[in-house]
Design a protein around this motif. Structure first.
Motif, mmCIF file in Angstrom:
data_model
loop_
_atom_site.group_PDB
_atom_site.id
_atom_site.type_symbol
_atom_site.label_atom_id
_atom_site.label_comp_id
_atom_site.label_asym_id
_atom_site.label_seq_id
_atom_site.Cartn_x
_atom_site.Cartn_y
_atom_site.Cartn_z
ATOM 1 N N GLU A 44 -123.646 -60.815 -15.679
ATOM 2 C CA GLU A 44 -124.516 -61.917 -15.270
ATOM 3 C C GLU A 44 -123.851 -63.275 -15.476
ATOM 4 O O GLU A 44 -123.904 -64.149 -14.595
ATOM 5 C CB GLU A 44 -125.835 -61.837 -16.049
ATOM 6 N N VAL A 45 -123.194 -63.454 -16.616
ATOM 7 C CA VAL A 45 -122.505 -64.720 -16.897
ATOM 8 C C VAL A 45 -121.368 -64.935 -15.904
ATOM 9 O O VAL A 45 -121.187 -66.040 -15.373
ATOM 10 C CB VAL A 45 -121.978 -64.740 -18.344
ATOM 11 N N GLN A 46 -120.604 -63.880 -15.618
ATOM 12 C CA GLN A 46 -119.493 -63.992 -14.671
ATOM 13 C C GLN A 46 -119.988 -64.401 -13.284
ATOM 14 O O GLN A 46 -119.368 -65.248 -12.619
ATOM 15 C CB GLN A 46 -118.743 -62.662 -14.595
ATOM 16 N N GLN A 47 -121.094 -63.835 -12.851
ATOM 17 C CA GLN A 47 -121.635 -64.174 -11.530
ATOM 18 C C GLN A 47 -122.149 -65.615 -11.504
ATOM 19 O O GLN A 47 -121.987 -66.327 -10.509
ATOM 20 C CB GLN A 47 -122.754 -63.208 -11.155
ATOM 21 N N LEU A 48 -122.758 -66.045 -12.588
ATOM 22 C CA LEU A 48 -123.248 -67.424 -12.653
ATOM 23 C C LEU A 48 -122.088 -68.420 -12.647
ATOM 24 O O LEU A 48 -122.159 -69.470 -11.997
ATOM 25 C CB LEU A 48 -124.113 -67.613 -13.900
ATOM 26 N N VAL A 49 -121.023 -68.096 -13.364
ATOM 27 C CA VAL A 49 -119.828 -68.938 -13.364
ATOM 28 C C VAL A 49 -119.261 -69.035 -11.945
ATOM 29 O O VAL A 49 -118.907 -70.120 -11.460
ATOM 30 C CB VAL A 49 -118.762 -68.376 -14.329
ATOM 31 N N LYS A 50 -119.188 -67.902 -11.280
ATOM 32 C CA LYS A 50 -118.658 -67.865 -9.909
ATOM 33 C C LYS A 50 -119.533 -68.686 -8.969
ATOM 34 O O LYS A 50 -119.031 -69.422 -8.102
ATOM 35 C CB LYS A 50 -118.585 -66.405 -9.445
ATOM 36 N N CYS A 67 -128.192 -61.444 -6.090
ATOM 37 C CA CYS A 67 -127.041 -60.539 -6.038
ATOM 38 C C CYS A 67 -127.431 -59.126 -6.472
ATOM 39 O O CYS A 67 -128.332 -58.951 -7.285
ATOM 40 C CB CYS A 67 -125.918 -61.046 -6.952
ATOM 41 N N VAL A 68 -126.721 -58.168 -5.932
ATOM 42 C CA VAL A 68 -126.922 -56.782 -6.356
ATOM 43 C C VAL A 68 -126.205 -56.578 -7.680
ATOM 44 O O VAL A 68 -125.034 -56.933 -7.829
ATOM 45 C CB VAL A 68 -126.383 -55.795 -5.310
ATOM 46 N N SER A 69 -126.928 -56.027 -8.644
ATOM 47 C CA SER A 69 -126.340 -55.794 -9.963
ATOM 48 C C SER A 69 -126.127 -54.305 -10.185
ATOM 49 O O SER A 69 -126.971 -53.484 -9.811
ATOM 50 C CB SER A 69 -127.260 -56.343 -11.058
ATOM 51 N N PRO A 70 -125.020 -53.923 -10.802
ATOM 52 C CA PRO A 70 -124.798 -52.502 -11.124
ATOM 53 C C PRO A 70 -125.642 -52.044 -12.303
ATOM 54 O O PRO A 70 -125.648 -50.861 -12.646
ATOM 55 C CB PRO A 70 -123.303 -52.463 -11.478
ATOM 56 N N HIS A 71 -126.367 -52.971 -12.906
ATOM 57 C CA HIS A 71 -127.169 -52.643 -14.076
ATOM 58 C C HIS A 71 -128.662 -52.676 -13.722
ATOM 59 O O HIS A 71 -129.073 -53.322 -12.760
ATOM 60 C CB HIS A 71 -126.884 -53.628 -15.201
ATOM 61 N N TYR A 123 -130.382 -54.994 -21.172
ATOM 62 C CA TYR A 123 -129.874 -56.102 -21.977
ATOM 63 C C TYR A 123 -128.632 -55.679 -22.763
ATOM 64 O O TYR A 123 -128.470 -56.016 -23.921
ATOM 65 C CB TYR A 123 -130.956 -56.601 -22.941
ATOM 66 N N SER A 124 -127.756 -54.964 -22.112
ATOM 67 C CA SER A 124 -126.529 -54.516 -22.760
ATOM 68 C C SER A 124 -125.463 -55.614 -22.680
ATOM 69 O O SER A 124 -125.596 -56.589 -21.931
ATOM 70 C CB SER A 124 -126.005 -53.252 -22.077
ATOM 71 N N LYS A 125 -124.399 -55.441 -23.457
ATOM 72 C CA LYS A 125 -123.286 -56.396 -23.428
ATOM 73 C C LYS A 125 -122.638 -56.413 -22.054
ATOM 74 O O LYS A 125 -122.228 -57.470 -21.546
ATOM 75 C CB LYS A 125 -122.266 -56.037 -24.498
ATOM 76 N N SER A 126 -122.570 -55.237 -21.433
ATOM 77 C CA SER A 126 -121.967 -55.133 -20.109
ATOM 78 C C SER A 126 -122.773 -55.922 -19.073
ATOM 79 O O SER A 126 -122.201 -56.649 -18.249
ATOM 80 C CB SER A 126 -121.872 -53.664 -19.693
#
Length: 217
Positions: free
Chosen positions: A40-46, A23-27, A32-35
């Motif tokens: 990353e966690v949200q995309q893995l959950v999805k 996936c394309v990440s905005p980061h 290794y920021s909180k954002s």
């Protein structure tokens, strides 16, 4: 039939798993920021919900066990026809260990792509998580699901490569032995010359003399 999953490990180190999503990440990749962590966690959950839980279908195989990894590992990934448009480029497969309750606990990841491989089995049944949470305690796998996992043959050990390497080594050893045998210099008898502090050897075959001359030249 249901197989229970425990994916709490996603929370610990999501980045290695996320990098296999394609996936394309905005980061930034090394951020290794909180954002970035939350994204990353949200995309893995999805990914889990859309490509594994909702279709109730996945590819799975039992990994070959060996001396340094005695516990059984199972490799699980979505069936290619279940990948949503957002995750068509994903190669993420979950590496899981089977605990005493029959729950597949996430312990790593590997990259797998393409259609169903010969070593993979298609599982069509319920994949359950505790109370619709990826991180909570999962109920145990039922008897039918456990029987499915127990019946999976060990696979993934590529025996052809080590056997080929071993054959090559044995061929090399044989050729080395033959060469060393040709370099041996059999003799019929010898005489000790005490005056010159030397030993004279009388060779058995004429060609041995030539071999010796070649060896010493």
């Amino acid at each position: 039939m249901n197989i229970s999953l425990q994916l709490r490990a996603v929370e610990e180190k999501p980045k290695p798993l996320f990098q296999l999503l394609g996936c394309v990440s905005p980061h930034a990749p090394g951020e290794y920021s909180k954002s970035s962590y939350n994204h990353e966690v949200q995309q893995l959950v999805k990914y889990v919900q859309e490509c594994i839980l909702s279709p109730q279908k996945c590819l799975i195989y039992r990994q070959w066990t060996y001396e340094t990894q005695p516990d059984t590992r199972f490799i699980l990934r979505p069936s290619p026809d279940c990948l949503t448009r957002e995750f068509t480029g994903s190669s993420l497969a979950f590496v899981c260990r089977l605990n005493e309750e029959g729950v597949l606990e996430l312990c790593g990841a590997e990259s797998r792509t393409g259609g169903k491989a010969e070593i993979e089995m298609l599982y069509e049944g319920a994949l359950v998580l505790a109370s619709d949470s990826l991180w909570g305690r999962s109920p145990p796998t039922d008897n039918e699901g456990r029987a499915f996992l127990d019946a999976l043959p060990e696979a993934g050990a590529d025996l052809k490569k080590p056997l080929a390497a071993w054959t090559t080594y044995l061929d090399w050893r044989q050729k080395l032995a033959e060469r060393k045998a040709n370099e041996g210099y059999a003799y019929r008898s010898f005489e000790q010359n005490k005056k010159n502090n030397s030993v004279d050897f009388f060779l058995t075959e004429p060609n041995v003399r030539e071999l010796l001359k070649t060896r010493l030249s």
